[in-house]
Design a protein around this motif. Structure first.
Motif, mmCIF file in Angstrom:
data_model
loop_
_atom_site.group_PDB
_atom_site.id
_atom_site.type_symbol
_atom_site.label_atom_id
_atom_site.label_comp_id
_atom_site.label_asym_id
_atom_site.label_seq_id
_atom_site.Cartn_x
_atom_site.Cartn_y
_atom_site.Cartn_z
ATOM 1 N N LEU A 41 0.787 -1.230 0.000
ATOM 2 C CA LEU A 41 0.000 0.000 0.000
ATOM 3 C C LEU A 41 0.821 1.282 0.000
ATOM 4 C CD1 LEU A 41 -2.863 -1.118 2.415
ATOM 5 C CD2 LEU A 41 -2.957 -0.876 -0.075
ATOM 6 N N VAL A 42 2.078 1.243 0.406
ATOM 7 C CA VAL A 42 2.895 2.460 0.351
ATOM 8 C C VAL A 42 2.964 3.024 -1.068
ATOM 9 C CG1 VAL A 42 5.295 3.273 0.484
ATOM 10 C CG2 VAL A 42 4.223 2.209 2.473
ATOM 11 N N PRO A 43 3.177 2.207 -2.098
ATOM 12 C CA PRO A 43 3.188 2.786 -3.454
ATOM 13 C C PRO A 43 1.894 3.512 -3.805
ATOM 14 C CG PRO A 43 4.150 0.594 -3.486
ATOM 15 C CD PRO A 43 3.545 0.774 -2.115
ATOM 16 N N LEU A 44 0.762 3.006 -3.338
ATOM 17 C CA LEU A 44 -0.520 3.667 -3.574
ATOM 18 C C LEU A 44 -0.561 5.014 -2.864
ATOM 19 C CD1 LEU A 44 -3.340 3.036 -4.908
ATOM 20 C CD2 LEU A 44 -4.079 2.337 -2.628
ATOM 21 N N MET A 45 -0.035 5.066 -1.636
ATOM 22 C CA MET A 45 -0.034 6.306 -0.867
ATOM 23 C C MET A 45 0.915 7.334 -1.465
ATOM 24 S SD MET A 45 -0.108 4.585 2.956
ATOM 25 C CE MET A 45 -0.262 6.148 3.849
ATOM 26 N N LEU A 46 1.977 6.874 -2.093
ATOM 27 C CA LEU A 46 2.923 7.790 -2.711
ATOM 28 C C LEU A 46 2.432 8.323 -4.047
ATOM 29 C CD1 LEU A 46 6.259 5.871 -2.023
ATOM 30 C CD2 LEU A 46 5.520 7.990 -0.928
ATOM 31 N N ALA A 47 1.633 7.515 -4.742
ATOM 32 C CA ALA A 47 1.277 7.842 -6.121
ATOM 33 C C ALA A 47 0.460 9.120 -6.240
ATOM 34 C CB ALA A 47 0.525 6.671 -6.749
ATOM 35 N N HIS A 48 -0.436 9.390 -5.255
ATOM 36 C CA HIS A 48 -1.302 10.561 -5.403
ATOM 37 C C HIS A 48 -0.628 11.856 -4.950
ATOM 38 C CE1 HIS A 48 -2.055 10.240 -1.113
ATOM 39 N NE2 HIS A 48 -2.717 9.102 -1.243
ATOM 40 N N GLY A 49 0.509 11.750 -4.261
ATOM 41 C CA GLY A 49 1.304 12.930 -3.960
ATOM 42 C C GLY A 49 0.879 13.741 -2.756
ATOM 43 N N ARG A 50 -0.217 13.366 -2.096
ATOM 44 C CA ARG A 50 -0.640 14.107 -0.912
ATOM 45 C C ARG A 50 0.096 13.610 0.323
ATOM 46 N NH1 ARG A 50 -5.588 12.811 -3.115
ATOM 47 N NH2 ARG A 50 -6.000 11.362 -1.391
ATOM 48 N N PRO A 51 0.117 14.407 1.389
ATOM 49 C CA PRO A 51 0.717 13.912 2.627
ATOM 50 C C PRO A 51 -0.014 12.669 3.116
ATOM 51 C CG PRO A 51 0.352 16.282 2.749
ATOM 52 C CD PRO A 51 -0.354 15.796 1.511
ATOM 53 N N GLY A 52 0.726 11.719 3.649
ATOM 54 C CA GLY A 52 0.135 10.500 4.176
ATOM 55 C C GLY A 52 0.785 10.115 5.480
ATOM 56 N N VAL A 53 0.120 9.230 6.204
ATOM 57 C CA VAL A 53 0.637 8.742 7.478
ATOM 58 C C VAL A 53 0.444 7.231 7.543
ATOM 59 C CG1 VAL A 53 0.530 8.874 9.997
ATOM 60 C CG2 VAL A 53 0.035 10.909 8.635
ATOM 61 N N LEU A 54 1.505 6.514 7.841
ATOM 62 C CA LEU A 54 1.441 5.076 8.090
ATOM 63 C C LEU A 54 1.724 4.859 9.570
ATOM 64 C CD1 LEU A 54 2.923 2.218 5.947
ATOM 65 C CD2 LEU A 54 3.088 2.174 8.425
ATOM 66 N N VAL A 55 0.768 4.271 10.266
ATOM 67 C CA VAL A 55 0.885 4.035 11.705
ATOM 68 C C VAL A 55 1.034 2.543 11.960
ATOM 69 C CG1 VAL A 55 -0.210 4.298 13.971
ATOM 70 C CG2 VAL A 55 -0.557 6.054 12.206
ATOM 71 N N ASN A 56 2.154 2.153 12.560
ATOM 72 C CA ASN A 56 2.325 0.777 13.022
ATOM 73 C C ASN A 56 2.129 0.751 14.534
ATOM 74 O OD1 ASN A 56 2.826 -0.482 10.581
ATOM 75 N ND2 ASN A 56 5.044 -0.248 10.709
ATOM 76 N N VAL A 57 1.218 -0.091 14.977
ATOM 77 C CA VAL A 57 0.931 -0.209 16.408
ATOM 78 C C VAL A 57 1.829 -1.298 16.985
ATOM 79 C CG1 VAL A 57 -0.818 -0.643 18.163
ATOM 80 C CG2 VAL A 57 -1.448 0.523 16.027
ATOM 81 N N THR A 58 2.726 -0.910 17.889
ATOM 82 C CA THR A 58 3.579 -1.895 18.544
ATOM 83 C C THR A 58 3.093 -2.081 19.985
ATOM 84 O OG1 THR A 58 5.277 -0.251 19.147
ATOM 85 C CG2 THR A 58 5.525 -1.411 17.021
ATOM 86 N N SER A 59 3.954 -1.933 20.966
ATOM 87 C CA SER A 59 3.567 -2.219 22.347
ATOM 88 C C SER A 59 4.715 -1.850 23.271
ATOM 89 C CB SER A 59 3.251 -3.714 22.505
ATOM 90 O OG SER A 59 3.171 -4.093 23.861
ATOM 91 N N GLY A 60 4.378 -1.558 24.515
ATOM 92 C CA GLY A 60 5.435 -1.426 25.507
ATOM 93 C C GLY A 60 6.244 -2.701 25.622
ATOM 94 N N GLY A 61 5.609 -3.839 25.294
ATOM 95 C CA GLY A 61 6.301 -5.121 25.331
ATOM 96 C C GLY A 61 7.381 -5.257 24.272
ATOM 97 N N ALA A 62 7.400 -4.347 23.296
ATOM 98 C CA ALA A 62 8.485 -4.346 22.317
ATOM 99 C C ALA A 62 9.795 -3.901 22.943
ATOM 100 C CB ALA A 62 8.130 -3.419 21.153
ATOM 101 N N PHE A 63 9.718 -3.171 24.040
ATOM 102 C CA PHE A 63 10.899 -2.583 24.679
ATOM 103 C C PHE A 63 11.222 -3.231 26.022
ATOM 104 C CE2 PHE A 63 8.729 0.456 21.999
ATOM 105 C CZ PHE A 63 9.737 0.860 21.154
ATOM 106 N N VAL A 64 10.206 -3.781 26.688
ATOM 107 C CA VAL A 64 10.397 -4.531 27.927
ATOM 108 C C VAL A 64 9.727 -5.894 27.718
ATOM 109 C CG1 VAL A 64 10.030 -4.632 30.411
ATOM 110 C CG2 VAL A 64 10.341 -2.407 29.288
ATOM 111 N N PRO A 65 10.498 -6.926 27.360
ATOM 112 C CA PRO A 65 9.898 -8.234 27.044
ATOM 113 C C PRO A 65 9.010 -8.747 28.172
ATOM 114 C CG PRO A 65 12.207 -8.194 26.412
ATOM 115 C CD PRO A 65 11.958 -6.916 27.175
ATOM 116 N N GLN A 66 7.879 -9.345 27.781
ATOM 117 C CA GLN A 66 6.871 -9.792 28.734
ATOM 118 C C GLN A 66 6.886 -11.317 28.833
ATOM 119 O OE1 GLN A 66 3.742 -7.933 26.463
ATOM 120 N NE2 GLN A 66 3.636 -6.166 27.823
#
Length: 273
Positions: A123-148
């Motif tokens: 989907l990034v190529p689709l977001m780039l093609a129209h030329g408008r500002p875009g935002v891609l949000v990846n949801v991670t977790s506090g557990g990414a930094f302090v293993p659970q």
């Protein structure tokens, strides 16, 4: 999230929890919102709660499902501005007690790690093609930094997604698509399946983070993942990455989606280090 035009937003795992909360706020801001999920019943309930939301039953745990989603977005929402990779599951099984068939563990990895990486590629190529500002949000977790220890595979997948998100941000730096990592602490959602949920109130969490997901900030946390100590560690990591990222030039995206930079010659060994 203030904008000058109606945004087109895709949220995976949008039928409950954080995804549903963000969908509600995007709709209230006047944006067009498509949410996905595996359960038609839960998507129907979400549509009843949020008039105007668009839904698509889709399984992003499979490569075929991700391609089907990308194809649908290309047809129905080619003006995609915002992608929120939110879908997730959490198996609360300690390493020493985990005797499930490998397919069950692989399913968790596919949803948490393969899906956001693959959807970004599609989907990034689709977001780039129209030329408008875009935002891609990846949801991670506090557990990414302090293993659970109670959810070790979940923590490992989110740590890997954090690493990939840093590199994706670097690859898109010259474009108008910004990459944001949303780092929730424990939030009281159905993430872990049946049973009592614990953590921050989902509405309180979404109210706090939604205005910050405009692309101006690389990482957005809440509570324990927004303390001065936590953000200071992230700043150290960012400085280290910046200092080391140009050791081996690599292709990056340019506006319009064209890759640029060093392309390895045929037979050239990959850099190590």
């Amino acid at each position: 999230m203030a904008t000058q035009h109606k945004r087109a937003v895709l949220i995976t795992g949008g039928s409950s929890g954080i995804g549903l909360g963000l969908a509600e706020r995007h709709l209230a801001a006047g944006h067009r919102v498509l949410i996905t999920g595996r359960s038609p019943d839960r998507l129907a309930a979400a549509a009843d709660r949020l008039p105007g939301v668009e839904t698509l039953t889709n399984d992003i745990a499979t490569a075929e499902g991700r391609q089907q989603l990308a194809d649908h977005v290309g047809r129905a929402m080619p003006e995609l501005d915002v992608l929120v990779n939110n879908a997730g599951i959490q198996r609360r099984v300690a390493i020493a007690a985990d005797r499930c068939p490998w397919a069950e563990a692989q399913h968790e990895l596919d949803i948490l790690l393969a899906a956001p990486i693959h959807l970004g590629r599609l989907l990034v190529p689709l977001m780039l093609a129209h030329g408008r500002p875009g935002v891609l949000v990846n949801v991670t977790s506090g557990g990414a930094f302090v293993p659970q220890p109670f959810a070790p595979l979940y923590s490992a997948a989110k740590a890997a997604l954090h690493s990939y998100t840093v590199n994706l941000r670097h690859a898109l730096e010259a474009t108008r698509v910004r990459v944001v990592e949303l780092v929730p602490p424990a939030v009281a959602t159905p993430l872990a399946g049946p049973g009592p949920a614990h953590g921050a109130d989902p509405d309180e969490f979404c109210d706090a983070v939604f205005p910050l997901l405009d692309g101006a900030r690389a990482e957005v946390g809440f509570g324990p993942t927004a303390t001065p100590e936590f953000t200071a560690q992230r700043a150290i990591e960012h400085r280290t990455f910046t200092a080391m990222s140009d050791r081996f030039p690599v292709p990056v995206y340019l506006p319009g989606g064209r890759p640029s930079g060093h392309e390895p010659r045929s037979g050239e060994p990959a850099a190590r280090g």
